[in-house]
Design a protein around this motif. Structure first.
Motif, mmCIF file in Angstrom:
data_model
loop_
_atom_site.group_PDB
_atom_site.id
_atom_site.type_symbol
_atom_site.label_atom_id
_atom_site.label_comp_id
_atom_site.label_asym_id
_atom_site.label_seq_id
_atom_site.Cartn_x
_atom_site.Cartn_y
_atom_site.Cartn_z
ATOM 1 N N GLU A 92 -20.573 -38.243 -20.241
ATOM 2 C CA GLU A 92 -19.639 -37.266 -19.621
ATOM 3 C C GLU A 92 -20.031 -37.247 -18.095
ATOM 4 N N THR A 93 -21.473 -37.449 -17.777
ATOM 5 C CA THR A 93 -21.678 -37.030 -16.413
ATOM 6 C C THR A 93 -21.273 -38.280 -15.618
ATOM 7 N N ALA A 94 -21.457 -39.420 -16.105
ATOM 8 C CA ALA A 94 -20.892 -40.741 -15.244
ATOM 9 C C ALA A 94 -19.716 -40.792 -14.930
ATOM 10 N N ALA A 95 -18.860 -40.217 -15.717
ATOM 11 C CA ALA A 95 -17.399 -40.167 -15.479
ATOM 12 C C ALA A 95 -16.819 -39.241 -14.489
ATOM 13 N N PRO A 96 -17.566 -38.093 -14.205
ATOM 14 C CA PRO A 96 -16.754 -37.293 -13.297
ATOM 15 C C PRO A 96 -16.417 -37.802 -11.742
ATOM 16 N N ALA A 97 -14.965 -37.607 -11.499
ATOM 17 C CA ALA A 97 -14.814 -38.062 -10.113
ATOM 18 C C ALA A 97 -13.903 -36.879 -9.476
ATOM 19 N N VAL A 98 -13.688 -37.027 -8.173
ATOM 20 C CA VAL A 98 -12.923 -35.802 -7.609
ATOM 21 C C VAL A 98 -11.502 -35.980 -7.844
ATOM 22 N N VAL A 99 -10.969 -35.298 -8.447
ATOM 23 C CA VAL A 99 -9.533 -35.411 -8.917
ATOM 24 C C VAL A 99 -8.628 -34.437 -7.985
ATOM 25 N N LEU A 100 -7.400 -34.949 -7.376
ATOM 26 C CA LEU A 100 -6.699 -34.053 -6.529
ATOM 27 C C LEU A 100 -5.911 -33.222 -7.305
ATOM 28 N N ASP A 101 -5.675 -32.184 -7.018
ATOM 29 C CA ASP A 101 -4.403 -31.183 -7.653
ATOM 30 C C ASP A 101 -3.404 -31.274 -6.770
ATOM 31 N N TYR A 102 -2.285 -30.756 -7.405
ATOM 32 C CA TYR A 102 -1.013 -30.641 -6.623
ATOM 33 C C TYR A 102 -0.978 -29.951 -5.354
ATOM 34 N N GLU A 103 -1.765 -28.650 -5.441
ATOM 35 C CA GLU A 103 -1.902 -27.945 -3.884
ATOM 36 C C GLU A 103 -2.444 -28.904 -2.899
ATOM 37 N N ALA A 104 -3.380 -30.152 -3.374
ATOM 38 C CA ALA A 104 -3.915 -30.915 -2.170
ATOM 39 C C ALA A 104 -2.857 -31.908 -1.658
ATOM 40 N N ILE A 105 -1.737 -32.207 -2.414
ATOM 41 C CA ILE A 105 -0.862 -32.988 -1.752
ATOM 42 C C ILE A 105 0.396 -32.271 -1.211
ATOM 43 N N LYS A 106 0.641 -30.938 -1.614
ATOM 44 C CA LYS A 106 1.660 -30.140 -1.334
ATOM 45 C C LYS A 106 1.775 -29.958 0.199
#
Length: 137
Positions: free
Chosen positions: A71-85
């Protein structure tokens, strides 16, 4: 390591990324990706350190340790809708609706038929930001 801890570490990594972006450090998609990778590495290193500490006293709970390591090896920064809006709206203001429609079409959204930015899948948000940057917003 509990799920709450992993979520908190991801939240902290996102806050670090937002702070870096707010300071104007990342200006290209490559720089944003580098900051995101760096934040993910920090989270992973902290998780590994905590996992190693947790393994010492609880050696009988070895069944749970491999799962948390995965589980800890997988986290990556994921952008949300507000980040592209906001960048998308900036593109609309600078280049007009035609440029925005062309960008949406790149991602399979037909603006002429009522398609909108939120119709783009979340896993494509990093590509959307790169396309907005390329378009000149």
């Amino acid at each position: 390591m509990s799920l709450e801890t992993v979520i908190q570490e991801n939240t902290n990594a996102l806050r670090d990324l937002i702070a870096a972006i707010a300071n104007g450090i990342p200006t290209t998609s490559a720089q944003v990706a580098a900051v995101a990778t760096q934040a993910a590495e920090k989270v992973e290193a902290k998780a590994e350190k905590k996992s190693a500490q947790a393994e010492k006293p609880a050696s009988s709970e070895s069944g749970a340790t491999p799962q948390t390591a995965t589980e800890t090896a997988a986290p990556a920064v994921v952008l949300d809708y507000e980040a592209i809006k906001k960048p998308f709206l900036s593109l609309v203001n600078k280049k007009g609706r035609d440029a925005a429609a062309a960008l949406l079409n790149q991602f399979g959204v037909d603006a002429g038929k009522g398609g909108k930015l939120s119709d783009i899948p979340a896993d494509k948000y990093a590509d959307v930001l790169a396309a907005i940057e390329t378009a000149g917003a």
